[in-house]
Design a protein around this motif. Sequence first.
Motif, mmCIF file in Angstrom:
data_model
loop_
_atom_site.group_PDB
_atom_site.id
_atom_site.type_symbol
_atom_site.label_atom_id
_atom_site.label_comp_id
_atom_site.label_asym_id
_atom_site.label_seq_id
_atom_site.Cartn_x
_atom_site.Cartn_y
_atom_site.Cartn_z
ATOM 1 N N LEU A 155 0.837 -1.195 0.000
ATOM 2 C CA LEU A 155 0.000 0.000 0.000
ATOM 3 C C LEU A 155 0.870 1.242 0.000
ATOM 4 N N ALA A 156 0.493 2.198 -0.805
ATOM 5 C CA ALA A 156 1.158 3.506 -0.843
ATOM 6 C C ALA A 156 0.135 4.533 -0.392
ATOM 7 N N ILE A 157 0.168 4.860 0.898
ATOM 8 C CA ILE A 157 -0.794 5.788 1.488
ATOM 9 C C ILE A 157 -0.104 7.119 1.721
ATOM 10 N N PRO A 158 -0.491 8.198 1.050
ATOM 11 C CA PRO A 158 0.170 9.492 1.234
ATOM 12 C C PRO A 158 -0.181 10.111 2.577
ATOM 13 N N LYS A 159 0.629 11.064 2.988
ATOM 14 C CA LYS A 159 0.376 11.758 4.235
ATOM 15 C C LYS A 159 -0.800 12.719 4.058
ATOM 16 N N PRO A 160 -1.643 12.827 5.043
ATOM 17 C CA PRO A 160 -2.777 13.763 4.925
ATOM 18 C C PRO A 160 -2.295 15.211 4.944
ATOM 19 N N THR A 161 -2.965 16.054 4.205
ATOM 20 C CA THR A 161 -2.620 17.474 4.135
ATOM 21 C C THR A 161 -3.892 18.287 4.052
ATOM 22 N N VAL A 162 -3.806 19.552 4.521
ATOM 23 C CA VAL A 162 -4.971 20.433 4.523
ATOM 24 C C VAL A 162 -5.094 21.197 3.214
ATOM 25 N N LYS A 165 -4.632 21.251 -3.220
ATOM 26 C CA LYS A 165 -3.765 21.041 -4.370
ATOM 27 C C LYS A 165 -2.665 20.026 -4.097
ATOM 28 N N ASP A 166 -2.348 19.789 -2.822
ATOM 29 C CA ASP A 166 -1.295 18.829 -2.474
ATOM 30 C C ASP A 166 -1.840 17.445 -2.123
ATOM 31 N N GLN A 167 -3.139 17.271 -2.163
ATOM 32 C CA GLN A 167 -3.718 15.975 -1.808
ATOM 33 C C GLN A 167 -3.464 14.955 -2.910
ATOM 34 N N GLN A 168 -3.144 13.721 -2.505
ATOM 35 C CA GLN A 168 -2.882 12.620 -3.430
ATOM 36 C C GLN A 168 -3.733 11.416 -3.043
ATOM 37 N N LYS A 169 -4.124 10.645 -4.036
ATOM 38 C CA LYS A 169 -4.925 9.451 -3.806
ATOM 39 C C LYS A 169 -4.021 8.272 -3.465
ATOM 40 N N PRO A 170 -4.429 7.401 -2.559
ATOM 41 C CA PRO A 170 -3.613 6.217 -2.267
ATOM 42 C C PRO A 170 -3.662 5.225 -3.421
ATOM 43 N N SER A 171 -2.660 4.360 -3.482
ATOM 44 C CA SER A 171 -2.567 3.328 -4.513
ATOM 45 C C SER A 171 -2.083 2.035 -3.874
ATOM 46 N N ALA A 172 -2.192 0.940 -4.628
ATOM 47 C CA ALA A 172 -1.807 -0.378 -4.103
ATOM 48 C C ALA A 172 -1.310 -1.239 -5.241
ATOM 49 N N SER A 173 -0.467 -2.195 -4.902
ATOM 50 C CA SER A 173 0.037 -3.195 -5.849
ATOM 51 C C SER A 173 -0.044 -4.557 -5.181
ATOM 52 N N VAL A 174 -0.477 -5.549 -5.947
ATOM 53 C CA VAL A 174 -0.696 -6.904 -5.434
ATOM 54 C C VAL A 174 0.120 -7.873 -6.281
ATOM 55 N N VAL A 175 0.885 -8.732 -5.615
ATOM 56 C CA VAL A 175 1.677 -9.768 -6.283
ATOM 57 C C VAL A 175 1.091 -11.119 -5.893
ATOM 58 N N LEU A 176 0.662 -11.887 -6.877
ATOM 59 C CA LEU A 176 0.001 -13.169 -6.648
ATOM 60 C C LEU A 176 0.892 -14.316 -7.103
ATOM 61 N N SER A 177 0.889 -15.386 -6.327
ATOM 62 C CA SER A 177 1.517 -16.649 -6.719
ATOM 63 C C SER A 177 0.396 -17.670 -6.867
ATOM 64 N N LEU A 178 0.122 -18.055 -8.096
ATOM 65 C CA LEU A 178 -0.988 -18.963 -8.382
ATOM 66 C C LEU A 178 -0.536 -20.413 -8.302
ATOM 67 N N HIS A 179 -1.470 -21.290 -8.012
ATOM 68 C CA HIS A 179 -1.187 -22.718 -8.006
ATOM 69 C C HIS A 179 -0.843 -23.186 -9.423
ATOM 70 N N PRO A 180 -0.021 -24.212 -9.554
ATOM 71 C CA PRO A 180 0.324 -24.701 -10.899
ATOM 72 C C PRO A 180 -0.923 -25.107 -11.678
ATOM 73 N N GLY A 181 -1.009 -24.605 -12.902
ATOM 74 C CA GLY A 181 -2.129 -24.933 -13.757
ATOM 75 C C GLY A 181 -3.384 -24.128 -13.504
ATOM 76 N N ARG A 182 -3.349 -23.148 -12.596
ATOM 77 C CA ARG A 182 -4.521 -22.332 -12.296
ATOM 78 C C ARG A 182 -4.362 -20.950 -12.931
ATOM 79 N N THR A 183 -5.480 -20.340 -13.290
ATOM 80 C CA THR A 183 -5.497 -18.997 -13.851
ATOM 81 C C THR A 183 -6.662 -18.224 -13.253
#
Length: 560
Positions: A155-162, A165-183
């Motif tokens: 998770l990339a959660i930015p610091k809150p600001t008042v 113009k400086d406010q940013q939306k949070p973002s996320a990245s997910v890394v998956l390891s799938l079972h062999p032969g699964r999609t």
Amino acid sequence: MADTNNQTDSSPLTQAWARLTNPQKIGLMGAVAAVIAIVVSSAMWGSAPEYRVLYSNLSDRDGGAIIESLQQMNVPYKFTGGAIEIPAAQVPEMRLRLASQGLPKGSTAGFELMENQKFGTSQFLEQVNYQRALEGELARSVQTLAQVQNARVHLAIPKPTVFIKDQQKPSASVVLSLHPGRTLDAGQVSAIVHLISSSVPEMPAKSVTVVDQNGTLLSAMRESGPELLDPSQLKYLRQIEQDYIKRIEAIVSPLVGANNVRAQVTADLDFSQSEQTAESYGPNQPPNQAAVRSQQTSESLNSSPNPAGVPGALSNQPPVPATAPIVKPASAVAVAAGGANSSQKESTTNFEVDRTIRHTKLPVGAIKRISVAVVVNNRTVTDKKGNPVSKPLSDEEKAQITALVKEAMGYDAQRGDSLEVINSAFTDDKELLPELPWWKQPDMIALAKELLKYGLITLVMLALIFLVIRPAVKNLAPPPPPAEEEGGGTGEEGAEGGAAGHAGEPGGEHAAAGEEGSIVELGLNKSAPYESKLQAVKQLAQQDPKIVATVVKEWVNGNE
């Protein structure tokens, strides 16, 4: 007499053991030991519990904790292929017991990080622990999917600001390891994206990136595009195609048979949403036919005075008192005024202009194009000998089927629809996919393994009984008592016959000779088998019955 008493007091088993030689004793002890070992091993093999997987793909920390707990509970375990296995009957109970101990904890930590907060922890450290706990909980939630073996969430959660113009939306990245032969399909990827975005405040779904262990960007599957459909649209497309297939097969089956026609339909649907607004103007119409929209009329009157009097003194004299006449003509008034009048009149009329406004909203999922392929089997007819023969359809029959299919699918050439009807002989499904025989079925194979297991145990036991135990018991059995009694009686017979011969009884010499012969043949030859001794006694009774009678007589006198 002492030796006779000792032999009488000993058991038959001891006597039989004493008659064996040393090699025979060693062989018998080896056979008994082998029998005991085979019986014990067969019993252990037959009663060995079946092991099943308790947990697999564990981290080193969780694996060590689980093994330590199993050792404390005295539960047998073993490793096979990176998994911990225990007896199948104890798997449910052990999972509940280990779960009560919080095992396995997993490689990712959740909100349990917030349970042991130390006093005086800084706000920054609290925020870091909260983010770690949130990432761990999200990873655990994603791992509950059947296709996912392991997951990591960042998770990339930015610091809150008042400042806005400086406010940013949070973002996320997910890394998956799938079972062999699964999609994962597009719907499942979309579910993971919405799960992450809805768990973090103000995180848009487009800011979540999903990647698998091979580096494939799975989140690109859910991006909108003309060639990609969401699950509901794909379901609707498949439903449309299946409806056309059922419709075509239902109308052709009565002509060729239910199993003699196959149809496939490919539909191209338009899922784009569009609205149209059109405004059109018609040609101008004559004024007397057009509707008046507005009309405006204006009229103005202007009068300009003329100069009067003569410059000079007379004109500067005071006026004479005027007298108002009762009647004065209009012309006189105008002349008296000494000026001219002008008038202006304007009129404006606006007519309505013909105009048409059309607002159109096109339907979603409209059919753009349909492609249909139909295969019809040959007809089966009988020849003169009564044998079934495959016969192709005639051109007239094919044309009839093609016309029926066009009507059933709603064929439209302007729309770009295509239809192909082919007549060919079908291949028997049994030849392509032969049915497995009953002995190759999985259930029968499992049953055969169990029967083979217990059959081998039974065979080993029978072999031990008939090949080892029975001969050993037969060798240990004491010799039959009649053989010893006949030998003893023959000795007494010789003794009594000899006495009778010395006493001068008739036939004494013959009795003595018979006694000596019987003693040598039956009494001293103790190693002779029982059958040979019995045969010798029978021959002696046939040759000289007097000796046998004398012996029997002496037995009776001696017993008295």
